[in-house]
Design a protein around this motif. Structure first.
Motif, mmCIF file in Angstrom:
data_model
loop_
_atom_site.group_PDB
_atom_site.id
_atom_site.type_symbol
_atom_site.label_atom_id
_atom_site.label_comp_id
_atom_site.label_asym_id
_atom_site.label_seq_id
_atom_site.Cartn_x
_atom_site.Cartn_y
_atom_site.Cartn_z
ATOM 1 N N VAL A 1 20.832 14.196 -26.459
ATOM 2 C CA VAL A 1 21.018 15.420 -27.243
ATOM 3 C C VAL A 1 21.121 15.052 -28.713
ATOM 4 C CG1 VAL A 1 22.529 17.367 -27.692
ATOM 5 C CG2 VAL A 1 22.157 16.600 -25.346
ATOM 6 N N GLN A 2 20.305 15.656 -29.522
ATOM 7 C CA GLN A 2 20.380 15.461 -30.973
ATOM 8 C C GLN A 2 20.855 16.756 -31.616
ATOM 9 O OE1 GLN A 2 16.420 14.038 -31.999
ATOM 10 N NE2 GLN A 2 17.196 11.958 -32.101
ATOM 11 N N LEU A 3 21.841 16.621 -32.486
ATOM 12 C CA LEU A 3 22.447 17.778 -33.125
ATOM 13 C C LEU A 3 22.257 17.685 -34.637
ATOM 14 C CD1 LEU A 3 25.819 17.757 -31.167
ATOM 15 C CD2 LEU A 3 23.801 19.150 -30.677
ATOM 16 N N GLN A 4 21.979 18.813 -35.244
ATOM 17 C CA GLN A 4 21.836 18.866 -36.698
ATOM 18 C C GLN A 4 22.595 20.061 -37.224
ATOM 19 O OE1 GLN A 4 17.822 18.889 -38.191
ATOM 20 N NE2 GLN A 4 18.457 18.782 -40.324
ATOM 21 N N ALA A 5 23.594 19.773 -38.045
ATOM 22 C CA ALA A 5 24.402 20.824 -38.646
ATOM 23 C C ALA A 5 23.901 21.126 -40.048
ATOM 24 C CB ALA A 5 25.861 20.394 -38.704
ATOM 25 N N PHE A 6 23.923 22.390 -40.391
ATOM 26 C CA PHE A 6 23.535 22.785 -41.745
ATOM 27 C C PHE A 6 24.227 24.095 -42.099
ATOM 28 C CE2 PHE A 6 20.511 25.897 -40.117
ATOM 29 C CZ PHE A 6 20.171 25.367 -38.885
ATOM 30 N N LEU A 19 28.006 28.233 -40.765
ATOM 31 C CA LEU A 19 27.402 26.970 -40.388
ATOM 32 C C LEU A 19 26.606 27.144 -39.102
ATOM 33 C CD1 LEU A 19 30.359 24.478 -40.987
ATOM 34 C CD2 LEU A 19 28.675 25.350 -42.622
ATOM 35 N N SER A 20 25.540 26.384 -38.996
ATOM 36 C CA SER A 20 24.731 26.375 -37.787
ATOM 37 C C SER A 20 24.579 24.943 -37.310
ATOM 38 C CB SER A 20 23.348 26.969 -38.049
ATOM 39 O OG SER A 20 23.432 28.305 -38.495
ATOM 40 N N CYS A 21 24.419 24.797 -36.025
ATOM 41 C CA CYS A 21 24.182 23.482 -35.432
ATOM 42 C C CYS A 21 23.089 23.655 -34.394
ATOM 43 C CB CYS A 21 25.455 22.946 -34.806
ATOM 44 S SG CYS A 21 25.221 21.409 -33.887
ATOM 45 N N ALA A 22 21.961 23.038 -34.655
ATOM 46 C CA ALA A 22 20.817 23.156 -33.764
ATOM 47 C C ALA A 22 20.694 21.918 -32.887
ATOM 48 C CB ALA A 22 19.546 23.344 -34.581
ATOM 49 N N SER A 23 20.379 22.145 -31.632
ATOM 50 C CA SER A 23 20.204 21.046 -30.681
ATOM 51 C C SER A 23 18.743 20.897 -30.328
ATOM 52 C CB SER A 23 21.013 21.323 -29.415
ATOM 53 O OG SER A 23 20.669 20.382 -28.408
ATOM 54 N N SER A 24 18.279 19.666 -30.338
ATOM 55 C CA SER A 24 16.886 19.423 -29.979
ATOM 56 C C SER A 24 16.740 19.005 -28.522
ATOM 57 C CB SER A 24 16.294 18.327 -30.867
ATOM 58 O OG SER A 24 17.008 17.118 -30.706
ATOM 59 N N GLY A 25 17.893 18.812 -27.845
ATOM 60 C CA GLY A 25 17.841 18.375 -26.464
ATOM 61 C C GLY A 25 17.630 19.521 -25.494
ATOM 62 N N ARG A 26 17.355 19.167 -24.268
ATOM 63 C CA ARG A 26 17.191 20.177 -23.241
ATOM 64 C C ARG A 26 18.548 20.549 -22.654
ATOM 65 N NH1 ARG A 26 12.761 17.810 -19.220
ATOM 66 N NH2 ARG A 26 14.154 16.018 -19.368
ATOM 67 N N ALA A 27 18.565 21.638 -21.932
ATOM 68 C CA ALA A 27 19.770 22.070 -21.226
ATOM 69 C C ALA A 27 20.948 22.281 -22.165
ATOM 70 C CB ALA A 27 20.144 21.069 -20.131
ATOM 71 N N ARG A 114 36.594 13.627 -26.298
ATOM 72 C CA ARG A 114 35.871 14.122 -25.135
ATOM 73 C C ARG A 114 34.386 14.357 -25.429
ATOM 74 N NH1 ARG A 114 38.710 14.652 -20.096
ATOM 75 N NH2 ARG A 114 40.916 14.890 -20.583
ATOM 76 N N TYR A 115 34.013 14.349 -26.701
ATOM 77 C CA TYR A 115 32.647 14.719 -27.064
ATOM 78 C C TYR A 115 31.766 13.478 -27.165
ATOM 79 C CZ TYR A 115 34.229 19.462 -27.828
ATOM 80 O OH TYR A 115 34.727 20.721 -27.643
ATOM 81 N N GLU A 116 30.616 13.560 -26.572
ATOM 82 C CA GLU A 116 29.707 12.409 -26.519
ATOM 83 C C GLU A 116 28.663 12.431 -27.624
ATOM 84 O OE1 GLU A 116 27.823 12.016 -22.740
ATOM 85 O OE2 GLU A 116 26.773 10.159 -23.265
ATOM 86 N N TYR A 117 28.210 13.610 -28.003
ATOM 87 C CA TYR A 117 27.122 13.725 -28.972
ATOM 88 C C TYR A 117 27.621 14.388 -30.245
ATOM 89 C CZ TYR A 117 24.561 12.940 -24.667
ATOM 90 O OH TYR A 117 24.112 12.420 -23.484
#
Length: 128
Positions: A1-6, A19-27, A114-117
């Motif tokens: 999972v890749q996360l990008q905050a902006f 703020l927004s955080c977009a995920s490029s991963g599936r599920a 607890r957070y992995e990504y």
């Protein structure tokens, strides 16, 4: 999972930012999401968290009533609406994700261990 905050930036006290955080991963919908922040010279702290389906949310006492976390699973994005901003909200804000097992409890959701990504962070500066 890749996360990008902006969405960070400079705002006057009393103002708002989203703020927004977009995920490029599936599920994306299988991940509980959290927002954290780290101010200069201070430790990272939790701001808010939201369950996979968005039905459970948790907030740090310092932002209750001012911030709102939400998510759009169709767009793989989690949001943090920040209102009535204060100078002490100045920090780098990070989003994070994890596939929590079982109930999405406050104890788990508000624990950064607890957070992995993690995303790369976006700077919020609130001027007085």
């Amino acid at each position: 999972v890749q996360l990008q905050a902006f969405g960070g930036g400079l705002v006057q006290a009393g103002g708002s930012l989203r703020l927004s955080c977009a995920s490029s991963g599936r599920a994306f919908s299988s991940y509980g999401m959290g927002w954290f922040r780290q101010a200069p010279g201070k430790e990272r702290e939790v701001v808010a968290a939201i369950s996979r389906g968005g039905d459970s949310t948790y907030y740090a006492d310092s932002v209750k009533g001012r911030f709102a976390i939400s998510r759009d699973n169709a767009k793989n994005t989690v949001f943090l609406q920040m209102n009535s901003l204060k100078p002490e909200d100045t920090a780098v804000y990070y989003c994070a994700a994890n596939q929590f097992i079982g109930r999405f409890t406050a104890a788990q959701a508000m624990d950064d261990n607890r957070y992995e990504y993690w995303g790369q962070g976006t700077l919020v500066t609130v001027s007085s």
